[in-house]
Write a protein that holds these residues in place. Structure first.
Motif, short mmCIF file in Angstrom:
data_model
loop_
_atom_site.label_atom_id
_atom_site.label_comp_id
_atom_site.label_asym_id
_atom_site.label_seq_id
_atom_site.Cartn_x
_atom_site.Cartn_y
_atom_site.Cartn_z
N GLU A 166 0.82 -1.24 0.14
CA GLU A 166 -0.18 -0.08 0.02
C GLU A 166 0.86 1.37 0.00
O GLU A 166 2.02 1.22 0.32
CB GLU A 166 -0.95 -0.07 1.11
N THR A 167 0.04 2.28 -0.17
CA THR A 167 0.96 3.58 -0.25
C THR A 167 1.78 3.61 1.26
O THR A 167 1.36 3.60 2.15
CB THR A 167 -0.03 4.80 -0.25
N GLY A 168 3.12 4.31 0.68
CA GLY A 168 4.01 4.49 1.84
C GLY A 168 4.43 3.27 2.65
O GLY A 168 5.02 3.30 3.48
N SER A 169 4.41 2.09 1.92
CA SER A 169 4.77 0.85 2.57
C SER A 169 6.24 0.72 2.13
O SER A 169 7.00 -0.55 2.73
CB SER A 169 3.90 -0.41 2.32
N GLY A 170 6.93 1.41 1.31
CA GLY A 170 8.17 1.26 1.03
C GLY A 170 8.65 0.62 -0.01
O GLY A 170 9.79 0.19 -0.51
N LYS A 171 7.56 0.76 -1.28
CA LYS A 171 8.05 0.04 -2.57
C LYS A 171 8.97 0.63 -3.33
O LYS A 171 9.99 0.04 -3.72
CB LYS A 171 6.81 -0.05 -3.49
N SER A 172 8.95 2.13 -3.65
CA SER A 172 10.06 2.82 -4.16
C SER A 172 11.32 2.51 -3.51
O SER A 172 12.39 2.48 -4.18
CB SER A 172 9.62 4.10 -4.21
N TYR A 173 11.56 2.59 -2.21
CA TYR A 173 12.74 2.74 -1.60
C TYR A 173 13.32 1.39 -1.89
O TYR A 173 14.43 1.10 -2.41
CB TYR A 173 12.61 2.83 -0.17
N ASN A 174 12.49 0.30 -1.72
CA ASN A 174 12.76 -1.11 -2.06
C ASN A 174 13.58 -1.30 -3.50
O ASN A 174 14.53 -1.82 -3.72
CB ASN A 174 11.63 -2.02 -1.95
N PRO A 503 5.80 -3.58 9.24
CA PRO A 503 5.98 -2.18 9.40
C PRO A 503 6.94 -1.78 7.94
O PRO A 503 7.52 -2.84 7.03
CB PRO A 503 7.12 -2.18 10.50
N ARG A 504 7.14 -0.40 7.78
CA ARG A 504 7.83 -0.04 6.70
C ARG A 504 9.10 -0.69 6.93
O ARG A 504 9.84 -0.87 7.79
CB ARG A 504 8.31 1.45 6.89
N GLY A 505 9.75 -0.83 5.72
CA GLY A 505 11.12 -1.52 5.56
C GLY A 505 11.07 -3.01 5.66
O GLY A 505 12.17 -3.68 5.53
N GLN A 506 9.83 -3.54 5.80
CA GLN A 506 9.79 -5.29 5.89
C GLN A 506 9.06 -5.66 5.06
O GLN A 506 8.05 -4.87 4.27
CB GLN A 506 8.99 -5.60 7.24
N HIS A 523 13.97 -7.45 6.27
CA HIS A 523 14.14 -6.21 6.71
C HIS A 523 14.91 -5.54 5.84
O HIS A 523 16.17 -5.96 5.59
CB HIS A 523 14.67 -6.11 8.11
N ILE A 524 14.58 -4.50 5.04
CA ILE A 524 15.41 -3.90 4.05
C ILE A 524 15.92 -2.75 4.77
O ILE A 524 15.27 -1.68 4.86
CB ILE A 524 14.45 -3.56 2.81
N GLU A 525 17.38 -2.68 5.01
CA GLU A 525 17.58 -1.79 5.88
C GLU A 525 17.91 -0.48 4.90
O GLU A 525 18.06 -0.22 3.74
CB GLU A 525 19.20 -1.93 6.34
N LYS A 526 17.61 0.96 5.69
CA LYS A 526 17.57 2.09 5.19
C LYS A 526 18.90 2.46 4.81
O LYS A 526 19.93 2.59 6.01
CB LYS A 526 16.81 3.08 6.12
N LYS A 527 19.57 2.83 3.61
CA LYS A 527 21.01 3.31 3.61
C LYS A 527 20.80 4.69 3.13
O LYS A 527 20.16 5.13 2.25
CB LYS A 527 21.70 2.65 2.46
N1 LIG Z 1 13.39 0.14 4.26
C1 LIG Z 1 13.04 1.14 4.76
N2 LIG Z 1 13.32 1.64 6.29
C2 LIG Z 1 12.89 2.79 6.73
N3 LIG Z 1 12.10 3.51 6.04
C3 LIG Z 1 11.80 3.35 4.84
C4 LIG Z 1 12.05 2.11 4.29
N4 LIG Z 1 11.61 2.17 3.01
C5 LIG Z 1 10.89 3.11 2.73
N5 LIG Z 1 11.00 3.93 3.84
C6 LIG Z 1 10.13 5.13 4.23
O1 LIG Z 1 8.95 5.35 3.94
C7 LIG Z 1 8.22 6.16 3.14
C8 LIG Z 1 7.52 5.60 2.09
O2 LIG Z 1 8.58 4.87 1.21
P1 LIG Z 1 8.25 4.72 -0.39
O3 LIG Z 1 7.96 6.06 -1.00
O4 LIG Z 1 9.32 3.82 -1.08
O5 LIG Z 1 6.84 3.83 -0.06
P2 LIG Z 1 5.83 3.62 -1.55
O6 LIG Z 1 5.36 2.40 -1.04
O7 LIG Z 1 6.69 3.55 -2.96
O8 LIG Z 1 4.92 4.84 -1.58
P3 LIG Z 1 3.72 5.11 -2.86
O9 LIG Z 1 3.13 4.04 -3.36
O10 LIG Z 1 2.91 6.25 -2.07
O11 LIG Z 1 4.90 5.67 -3.74
C9 LIG Z 1 9.46 7.28 2.84
O12 LIG Z 1 9.50 8.11 3.77
C10 LIG Z 1 10.73 6.29 3.15
O13 LIG Z 1 11.77 6.94 3.46
#
Ligand SMILES: Nc1ncnc2c1ncn2[C@@H]1O[C@H](COP(=O)(O)OP(=O)(O)OP(=O)(O)O)[C@@H](O)[C@H]1O
Length: 546
Positions: A166-174, A503-506, A523-527
């Protein structure tokens, strides 16, 4: 193995696949976590936590005395000592240890650092069986509650992957993290990168191309020949994206033009128009197809269509209605193309040479659909572009394969539901759906690798979803859990429940890319080097108070 790593004992009541155990109540156990069981002979097997619950034989409702202790902290803290965690552990590798034997010890995975480093190596080897030193397996994140990485099988990429959450769950960072992993593949002391085209829906990746500090980090091993941003308006440090219609057959162009306009068209009507346009283009095949869509020469195409309908009515039988509908489709296509200046005489285009360069230089091309890179662009135009890239890639890869030249290119599509929607998602996408489905079906033989990113798997076309062989799930919506269980098979009831609260990052990684063959929670560590330039959501009070 130090005693501090021992956290419990095996109980009676296990089955061949499930071990029952008690573990210390203060251990912060996680569903999906890996643990070790050591038998009396010192042999060790690996298990995964399937389920746990707290127990304390004193605190039961039926024991009357408990009721009088509800406000007695002192006694309660003594009784707490007999609280335990009752866990079900799924056997992953028994390694000939008799893991189910009651009385065996349960241990956590030793940490890499410190005295247990060598122990960890032993268990890692047990887990990965020789894959640790195989360069085709790359390190990704950490298995939950441990500091050991999950290995990803790079060879599974052409079998396509889905990333959902879902939105904000961390897909883009992943995805940024994965781009980094796939940009730094080490083999025989040298580094390589997977050639990639990223359809960047919101500008989440452009800093990887435009900010030198990010670009340099990503390319720290000089594996990528270029990292390039493509835009639809002139911007500094960006390449302008332009189409080359000459690369396509009249039939391909006819398909693009008609499906772009009549996205809900009745098949019969649409195919008549496609035939008519294909015929017109065939008769104009000595012309430059790009120039037919420019202001000066558009009338040549329109007149050709009219001529076929009017002058050869008896011979071909196209009706005025078909002509009118086709003219309107042509106009729509031309409007889109001209609004974003997608076709321009003599300008560099995104073409086979671009893909060839991408492959040989192991480049990264980021197609920027953000408001900066593609101001005011509507979904139809985006579909024209994604459809163009997918078709180009397919034709290119097929051609190379025929010549016995091996290629691989990964196409990453964010907001994939806009290009390959299921019936549940209210977007028409005939323009992109068929070609992406073909890319998914046949592409694997030619070296095409699709990575689809979306908030909800239920929004992606079922047929294409069934062709994804690897998945990374972040926190998902409740409604999607059953769906995920049905497409992936192996996620247990308990782990599936975790999906809604990760949680975010998992994330949970499953499918061919994961050599452990069971869903693994990571767990995807934040770099900080990989953190998006757009950054995190700000603190509201900080913003308001300046
Ligand atoms: N592995 C992580 N550890 C800690 N924080 C994280 C991690 N991945 C993402 N975040 C934080 O969570 C927030 C949302 O991340 P991200 O933009 O990757 O989500 P998303 O799923 O792509 O959201 P959207 O669907 O809205 O684009 C950001 O502020 C990001 O810095």
């Amino acid at each position: 193995m130090s005693n501090s790593d021992i956290i419990g004992i095996v109980l009676e009541g296990g089955t061949p696949n499930i071990v029952k155990a008690l573990i210390r109540a203060d251990y912060d156990v996680k569903i999906g976590e890996f643990l070790i069981i050591r038998d009396r002979e010192g042999k060790a097997g690996l298990v995964q936590v399937e389920h746990f619950e707290y127990g304390n034989d004193f605190y039961t409702e039926s024991l009357g005395i408990v009721k009088s202790l509800v406000d007695s902290e002192v006694i309660a803290s003594i009784l707490d000592k007999s609280t335990y965690l009752s866990v079900s552990l799924r056997v992953i590798k028994d390694n000939n240890a008799r893991v189910q034997m009651p009385g065996n010890t349960v241990m956590k995975f030793p940490r890499t650092k410190g005295v247990n480093g060598t122990d960890q190596k032993k268990y890692l080897e047990l887990l990965y069986e020789g894959k640790l030193d195989d360069p085709r397996y790359v390190k990704y994140g950490r298995i939950i509650n441990t500091d050991i990485p999950l290995l990803l099988n790079v060879n599974a990429l052409p079998m396509h992957m889905g990333i959902f959450g879902e939105t904000g769950s961390g897909k883009s960072y992943n995805m940024r993290y994965l781009i980094d992993v796939f940009s730094n593949l080490e083999f025989n002391g040298k580094f390589y990168a997977i050639p990639m085209v990223v359809i960047d829906a919101n500008g989440d990746y452009i800093d990887l191309a435009t900010l030198s500090i990010k670009r340099e980090y990503l390319n720290r091993n000089s594996s990528r020949g270029f990292i390039r941003r493509y835009t639809f308006t002139d911007l500094r440090n960006a390449h302008r994206f332009r189409l080359d219609l000459n690369l396509f057959t009249p039939s391909d162009i006819a398909y693009m033009v008609i499906t772009a306009k009549y996205r809900d068209a009745e098949v019969g009507q649409a195919s008549l128009q496609m035939n008519l346009l294909e015929l017109a283009l065939n008769e104009l095949k000595d012309e430059d197809f790009n120039s037919l869509f420019t202001e000066e020469n558009f009338s040549t195409l329109q007149e050709k269509v009219s001529e076929i309908v009017e002058d050869r009515k008896d011979e071909l039988g196209f009706t005025k209605n078909t002509q009118r509908a086709l003219q309107s489709a042509l106009q729509t296509f031309r409007n889109k193309v001209s609004q974003f200046d997608l076709i321009a005489d003599g300008e560099e285009t995104f073409n086979y040479d671009t893909l060839e360069e991408l492959f040989f230089k192991q480049g990264l091309a980021i197609v920027d659909f953000s408001a900066d890179g593609a101001p005011g662009m509507d979904i139809l135009t985006k579909q024209i572009i994604v459809g163009y890239i997918a078709r180009l890639m397919l034709n290119y890869l097929i051609k190379k394969k025929m010549n016995n030249e091996k290629r691989v290119i990964s196409l990453v599509i964010e907001e994939a539901q806009n290009y390959i929607p299921s019936d549940n998602y209210p977007v028409n996408a005939h323009l992109t759906k068929d070609v992406l489905a073909t890319l998914a079906t046949q592409g694997r033989k030619f070296g095409a690798s699709l990575v689809l990113i979306s908030q909800r798997p239920a929004f992606i076309d079922k047929v294409v979803l069934s062709m994804l062989n690897s998945f990374i799930f972040h926190r998902v919506y409740h409604e999607d859990v059953r769906y995920i269980q049905s497409v992936t098979g192996g996620i247990s009831e308990y782990l599936a429940k975790e999906l809604v609260s990760l949680p975010r990052g998992q994330a949970i990684v499953t499918g061919l890319i994961n050599p452990l063959e069971i869903p693994v929670r990571v767990h995807i560590e934040k770099k900080s080097e990989l953190e998006s330039d757009i950054g995190s959501e700000g603190d509201l009070l900080e913003v308001l108070t300046g």
